[in-house]
Write a protein that holds these residues in place. Structure first.
Motif, PDB file in Angstrom:
ATOM      1  N   ALA A 156      -0.558   3.660   8.244  1.00 31.17           N
ATOM      2  CA  ALA A 156      -0.166   3.673   6.841  1.00 31.17           C
ATOM      3  C   ALA A 156       0.485   2.345   6.477  1.00 31.17           C
ATOM      4  O   ALA A 156       0.846   1.555   7.334  1.00 31.17           O
ATOM      5  CB  ALA A 156       0.799   4.832   6.578  1.00 31.17           C
ATOM      6  N   GLY A 157       0.651   2.102   5.180  1.00 33.25           N
ATOM      7  CA  GLY A 157       1.293   0.883   4.711  1.00 33.25           C
ATOM      8  C   GLY A 157       0.381   0.086   3.810  1.00 33.25           C
ATOM      9  O   GLY A 157      -0.694   0.538   3.407  1.00 33.25           O
ATOM     10  N   VAL A 158       0.823  -1.127   3.482  1.00 31.86           N
ATOM     11  CA  VAL A 158       0.016  -2.026   2.655  1.00 31.86           C
ATOM     12  C   VAL A 158      -1.044  -2.650   3.555  1.00 31.86           C
ATOM     13  O   VAL A 158      -0.756  -3.533   4.355  1.00 31.86           O
ATOM     14  CB  VAL A 158       0.890  -3.108   1.997  1.00 31.86           C
ATOM     15  CG1 VAL A 158       0.040  -4.033   1.140  1.00 31.86           C
ATOM     16  CG2 VAL A 158       1.991  -2.472   1.160  1.00 31.86           C
ATOM     17  N   SER A 202       3.752  -4.790  -4.016  1.00 33.07           N
ATOM     18  CA  SER A 202       2.380  -4.405  -3.730  1.00 33.07           C
ATOM     19  C   SER A 202       2.062  -3.087  -4.411  1.00 33.07           C
ATOM     20  O   SER A 202       2.940  -2.219  -4.545  1.00 33.07           O
ATOM     21  CB  SER A 202       2.147  -4.259  -2.218  1.00 33.07           C
ATOM     22  OG  SER A 202       2.392  -5.458  -1.542  1.00 33.07           O
ATOM     23  N   GLN A 203       0.829  -2.936  -4.826  1.00 31.89           N
ATOM     24  CA  GLN A 203       0.387  -1.671  -5.385  1.00 31.89           C
ATOM     25  C   GLN A 203      -1.088  -1.481  -5.071  1.00 31.89           C
ATOM     26  O   GLN A 203      -1.849  -2.435  -4.930  1.00 31.89           O
ATOM     27  CB  GLN A 203       0.613  -1.607  -6.890  1.00 31.89           C
ATOM     28  CG  GLN A 203      -0.097  -2.676  -7.703  1.00 31.89           C
ATOM     29  CD  GLN A 203       0.086  -2.486  -9.188  1.00 31.89           C
ATOM     30  OE1 GLN A 203       0.073  -1.360  -9.691  1.00 31.89           O
ATOM     31  NE2 GLN A 203       0.266  -3.591  -9.912  1.00 31.89           N
ATOM     32  N   THR A 244       6.179   8.856   1.408  1.00 34.90           N
ATOM     33  CA  THR A 244       6.861   7.565   1.474  1.00 34.90           C
ATOM     34  C   THR A 244       6.668   6.998   2.872  1.00 34.90           C
ATOM     35  O   THR A 244       6.712   7.742   3.865  1.00 34.90           O
ATOM     36  CB  THR A 244       8.362   7.699   1.145  1.00 34.90           C
ATOM     37  OG1 THR A 244       8.989   6.420   1.219  1.00 34.90           O
ATOM     38  CG2 THR A 244       9.056   8.660   2.097  1.00 34.90           C
ATOM     39  N   THR A 245       6.428   5.703   2.948  1.00 38.17           N
ATOM     40  CA  THR A 245       6.098   5.048   4.211  1.00 38.17           C
ATOM     41  C   THR A 245       6.936   3.791   4.391  1.00 38.17           C
ATOM     42  O   THR A 245       7.168   3.050   3.428  1.00 38.17           O
ATOM     43  CB  THR A 245       4.607   4.673   4.261  1.00 38.17           C
ATOM     44  OG1 THR A 245       3.813   5.852   4.201  1.00 38.17           O
ATOM     45  CG2 THR A 245       4.271   3.904   5.530  1.00 38.17           C
ATOM     46  N   ALA A 246       7.367   3.564   5.612  1.00 41.39           N
ATOM     47  CA  ALA A 246       8.035   2.314   5.986  1.00 41.39           C
ATOM     48  C   ALA A 246       7.286   1.712   7.163  1.00 41.39           C
ATOM     49  O   ALA A 246       6.874   2.431   8.082  1.00 41.39           O
ATOM     50  CB  ALA A 246       9.485   2.568   6.352  1.00 41.39           C
ATOM     51  N   THR A 247       7.070   0.412   7.141  1.00 42.41           N
ATOM     52  CA  THR A 247       6.357  -0.263   8.224  1.00 42.41           C
ATOM     53  C   THR A 247       7.225  -1.350   8.844  1.00 42.41           C
ATOM     54  O   THR A 247       8.106  -1.903   8.189  1.00 42.41           O
ATOM     55  CB  THR A 247       5.049  -0.899   7.722  1.00 42.41           C
ATOM     56  OG1 THR A 247       5.355  -1.936   6.783  1.00 42.41           O
ATOM     57  CG2 THR A 247       4.162   0.132   7.043  1.00 42.41           C
TER      58      THR A 247
END
Length: 991
Positions: A132-134, A293-294, A938-941
């Motif tokens: 997951a993530g950008v 980012s989107q 919700t994601t954190a990388t």
């Protein structure tokens, strides 16, 4: 394009609803699973029509249908079910779960197979297990997910990931060391055509017995990408979006203005007044406080058992953490599938278009430099004095004409414009015709067009074009790819015991590159027009505008291939394949090559002696051998004589450029060949609660291609591109997946992999004893190499001075004679460790509690060394008054004239463990017929990294400049875009 896509969608929806209104009779019912739990979102379709509906939260449905018609019930994860409408007008259905473990479909070359049939090392990663993530490139989705597949990237939104499978297999750079991509059956399709949200699965063909069907392009492994498609009777629309922010994860630690002044005062040095007029944190000056980012992805599809349509629209914006950098990408996709001839003929049409706009900077396109200095933004930010202000008193950027202090870092970004636009188009048509007696004919035709436009403007204040009044350059080039493939397959089963499959095919693949032009001008009246009007430039007399044209190349690959499969009782499975490739990229004596493969499997769990045991649910042994080639990165001019400017001569009162040979011909040049022996075991036990695989491989590459020195007595020039040397990779890969806890409300799934690889150069041929590589080009050390390529050592072996401490305040090294020395030479260098990791691993967990889900994933590596050339380059205490220094310099004696010499002092461990990403999600329970599902997440990388490495990050991206090849791996030369930490929130809606 957006208007057209929505118009098509609205017309199809109107058609569906209009057709549905013509039906009469109401059928109601309930759909449940085998445990009696209601199933919401099940597709219920009247067979032969486009009339369909979905079950509610309680599993109920209502649909108009005539008596005698057939209702089709379809739901992901469950077996399909058909029911005939009777007089009662009420149908209750119970769906059985699919047995996915062994019956999962795996995409192989030119076809599919179930997991139980596989005889090769193939790993499948599905969408629900992607990172997951950008994510800008699909390769990032697999980072850490596949044993033996090492993927590294930095924070550059315009960067490309470095992908290495089972160790390096070539000395060459770029495409030559990357896997071969196949997208929906189109080989060598551009991976940037696919939005990550549209990918259903990615199959990694790791050993040669699986990938040899792709012949001369398969040495580095094959990654087959399958995109999401609509299904018959499944009218759907999905919206997936996220927005996030990025922050710098870590930075190079340099002295502040106060620290630098204290150090200089203590060592008898001082700043000039011009260098002592402010306080500046240059790293912060070139960075945004946070990058934004989107991503938005809208997909739709549906149809009947005869016609299926689908499409998607994707928009990605990745601003980047460095000022002026960023990426915007729009991708539109349409596909249509139609059956005819009583379902004997299936036609598939797809169209994909990707438009990417990139804001680059000098690190991405280092086209210009002044006075021989490298205009590197990150290097400039580190060496710029923190005691200097960003601007002069008149508001202009401060410049140093002598470049002793380097470039103004912010000026490099804001006075130089680099924009690139890439328009990619892929059109693909397929036909599948079922013939009598078990035969089937497949046709695949594809056309890909890539149009790249580069726009560059160095304004009147640019240090890269001083006193030129602005320099504008525009270029455009086009690459096209044409593909024609067809193959005939046959399948037959005798006595429910013997199964035989055969495939015979032909392929013609032509790629034309470099069709374009370039033009430039300078001395503009104003910077306002930038690069938009070259005619406004007023170049001085004698200026020769750069009306360069690109070299047009046509690369052809003609192939014949075949594969045979045999299975007895599903227990004893054999596969053999061979491919014959012909390419004009190689010498006239070696333009054709054969790539055979054979593999077998024994399903031990199906034997009668295994029926009484209860431990193993599945147990299979595999062994395979095959040969693949590496023709990637070559053009048709590689084996030919080439001519260019070779100097000047004086004639008729003027100097004239001389034309002469610049490249020797080599009619014997052929592709690199890699032979791989692989043995593996697949298993599942404890009722499927634990499954996995173990593979052992031996991979040997021969006829490696390298430029070797030759005599000009018998050759036109002093170097020749030839086949020399060999390399081996041996390793073990382990993958495990399990469910430690499986309850009514709580489930814990865990999965992981670890791989070990040992690389060795086994030969460099007769003309080369060793190759010195890796030149970080530090101050006073130009031409000093830190790596060596030599038989008996791995690629990336460090060869440097051995640091043994200080002598009277001067760094001291061990000499070749065994004695300490403060005046070392290259003869004192020694073998010092390997840049390649001994092992890489990934470990993920998914915790589900009712509607909540929490997933986190770790990955890492170990056993490798990193040469921290960034630290060495700036650790020069005697010149701290002309450029900034790292924090380590503050404790250095100013007398240490050897402080920055490359040595084992700067050789550090590259071992790390990184929490790569973590995602918390919640699925809302929504009643109604309009929205079938809603997921919030919700994601954190890159949350944290555990490492002893003192540099910015132990994971180096190898796609920058000359680091793109294995010859320069493991050298941190301050030439990478900073890694970022990302936080994002998203929503997924099923309509």
């Amino acid at each position: 394009m957006t208007r057209y896509l929505f118009g098509i969608l609205l017309m199809l929806l109107f058609f569906c609803f209009s057709n549905a209104s013509a039906q009469t009779g109401v059928v109601k019912g309930t759909v449940k699973d085998t445990k009696g739990n209601p199933l919401p979102g099940v597709t219920v379709q009247v067979k032969g029509t486009n009339k369909s509906t979905s079950t509610s939260v309680d599993g109920n449905f209502s649909i108009n249908a005539d008596k005698g018609s057939v209702l089709l019930f379809r739901f992901i994860g469950f077996q399909p079910f058909d029911a005939t409408v009777g007089d009662a007008g009420h149908i209750d259905v119970r769906l059985n779960e699919s047995q996915t473990t062994l019956n999962d479909v795996v995409v192989v070359g030119y076809g599919t197979a179930s997991k139980r049939e596989l005889t090769s090392a193939i790993t499948t990663v599905k969408a629900e297990n992607f990172n997951a993530g950008v994510v800008a490139t699909p390769a990032d989705l697999l980072e850490g997910k596949v044993a033996g597949l090492n993927i590294t990237n930095d924070g550059n939104p315009n960067g490309q990931a470095t992908v290495t499978l089972r160790g390096p297999s070539t000395l060459r750079a770029g495409a030559a060391s990357s896997p071969f991509y196949v997208i929906d059956g189109v080989p060598d399709a551009d991976i940037n055509l696919i939005a990550p949200s549209d990918i259903l699965s990615m199959d990694v063909l790791k050993d040669a017995s699986a990938s040899a069907i792709y012949g001369s392009r398969a040495t580095n492994g094959v990654i087959i990408v399958t995109t999401k498609k609509a299904k018959a009777g499944q009218l759907r629309m999905n919206y997936d979006a996220y927005a996030g922010i990025e922050k710098i994860a870590n930075q190079f630690q340099v002295a502040s203005a106060a620290q630098l002044k204290t150090f200089l005062a203590a060592n008898g040095q001082s700043l000039t007044p011009a260098n002592n007029n402010g306080t500046t944190d240059w790293e912060k000056e070139i960075e945004r406080n946070q990058g934004f980012s989107q991503n938005h992805n809208l997909s739709f599809g549906g149809g009947t058992d005869k016609s299926v349509f689908g499409g998607s629209i994707n928009y990605l914006e990745n601003q980047g953490i460095v000022k002026t950098s960023g990426l915007n990408r729009f991708i539109g996709r349409l596909n249509l599938s139609q059956k005819a001839l009583n379902n004997k003929l299936k036609l598939d049409f797809s169209l994909s278009n990707s438009i990417t706009s990139q804001n680059l900077f000098v690190n991405d396109i280092p086209l210009y430099s002044a006075n021989g200095a490298n205009p590197n933004v990150f290097r400039s930010a580190i060496q710029a004095l923190p005691t200097r202000s960003v601007y002069n008193a008149d508001g202009t950027f401060y410049n140093d004409p002598t470049l002793v202090l380097g470039y103004n870092p912010l000026g490099l970004l804001e006075t130089n414009t680099y924009k690139q636009k890439v328009n990619l188009l892929l059109a693909n048509a397929k036909a599948e015709l079922k013939l009598p007696f078990g035969f089937q004919y497949n046709l695949n035709v594809a056309y890909q067009d890539r149009n790249t436009t580069n726009n560059i403007y160095l304004n009147s204040a640019s240090e890269l074009a001083q006193n030129l009044g602005g320099v504008a350059t525009r270029s455009q080039n086009e690459d096209t790819k044409k593909l024609f493939e067809n193959y005939l397959s046959y399948e037959h089963t005798w006595n429910n015991a013997h199964n035989f499959k055969a495939l015979f095919g032909y392929s013609f693949d032509q790629t034309e590159t470099g069709d374009g032009f370039q033009s430039s001008n300078e001395n503009f009246v104003s910077d306002a027009t930038s690069y938009h009007n070259l005619a406004l430039g007023t170049a001085p007399a004698g200026y020769v505008a750069n009306y360069g044209n690109f070299l047009d190349e046509t690369l052809r690959l003609v192939s014949f291939y075949s594969r045979l499969n045999y299975s007895y009782l599903g227990k004893y499975i054999l596969q053999a394949s061979i491919r014959r490739d012909g390419s004009n990229a190689f010498g006239t004596n070696n333009q054709w090559g054969y790539f055979p493969a054979v593999s077998g499997a024994w399903r031990i769990s199906d034997e009668s002696f295994m029926k009484s045991q209860t431990l193993f649910d599945d147990l299979k042994l595999r062994v395979g051998y095959g040969k693949t080639g590496n023709a990637l990165g070559f053009d048709p001019y590689t084996p030919l004589t080439q001519y260019g400017t070779t100097g000047t001569f004086y004639y008729n009162g003027q100097w004239i450029g001389a034309i002469g040979p610049t490249q020797n011909p080599n009619p014997n040049l052929k592709w690199e060949t890699t032979a791989t022996l692989n043995a593996g075991v697949d298993f599942s036990l404890l009722g499927g609660r634990l499954s996995g695989s173990v593979d052992v491989y031996n991979k040997r590459t021969t006829d490696m291609i390298y430029s070797i020195p030759v005599s000009t007595v018998t050759n036109l020039v002093s170097s020749l591109t030839a086949n020399v040397g060999s390399m081996s990779n041996k390793g073990v890969e382990i993958s495990l997946a399990g469910t430690p806890i499986k309850g009514t409300d709580f489930t814990w799934d865990s999965y992981g992999n670890i791989s070990f690889n040992k690389n060795r150069i086994t030969s460099l041929g007769n003309n080369i004893s060793q190759i010195f590589a890796g030149d970080p080009e530090g101050p006073g050390q130009s031409g000093i190499k830190v790596s060596i390529i030599k038989a008996g050592y791995p690629l990336g072996e460090f060869y440097t001075l051995k640091y043994i401490g200080m002598t009277n305040g001067v760094s001291t090294y061990l000499g070749a004679n065994g004695q300490p020395t403060t005046n070392p030479t290259s003869a004192d260098q020694t073998y010092a460790g390997n840049a390649q990791p001994t092992y890489t691993f990934g470990w993920g967990n998914t915790l589900n509690y009712k509607k909540f889900s929490f997933n986190f994933f770790f990955r890492g590596q170990g056993g490798n060394k990193i040469m921290d050339a960034s630290l060495a380059n700036f650790n020069t205490p005697s010149s701290a008054s002309t450029h900034n220094v790292p924090l380590i310099t503050l404790s250095e004696p100013s007398t240490d004239v050897n402080a920055n010499k490359y040595s084992t002092r700067y050789l550090e461990s590259g071992t790390f463990v990184r929490l790569s990403n973590a995602t918390l999600s919640y699925r809302l329970k929504i009643q109604g017929n309009y929205i079938h599902g809603l997921r919030l997440y919700t994601t954190a990388t890159n949350l944290f990294v555990i490492t002893k490495y003192k540099g910015v990050d132990p994971e180096l991206n190898l796609t920058l400049n000359n680091q793109a090849s294995g010859q320069f791996i493991g050298v941190d030369s301050n030439n990478f875009y900073p890694k970022t930490r990302t936080f994002l929130a998203g929503v997924q809606v099923d309509l």
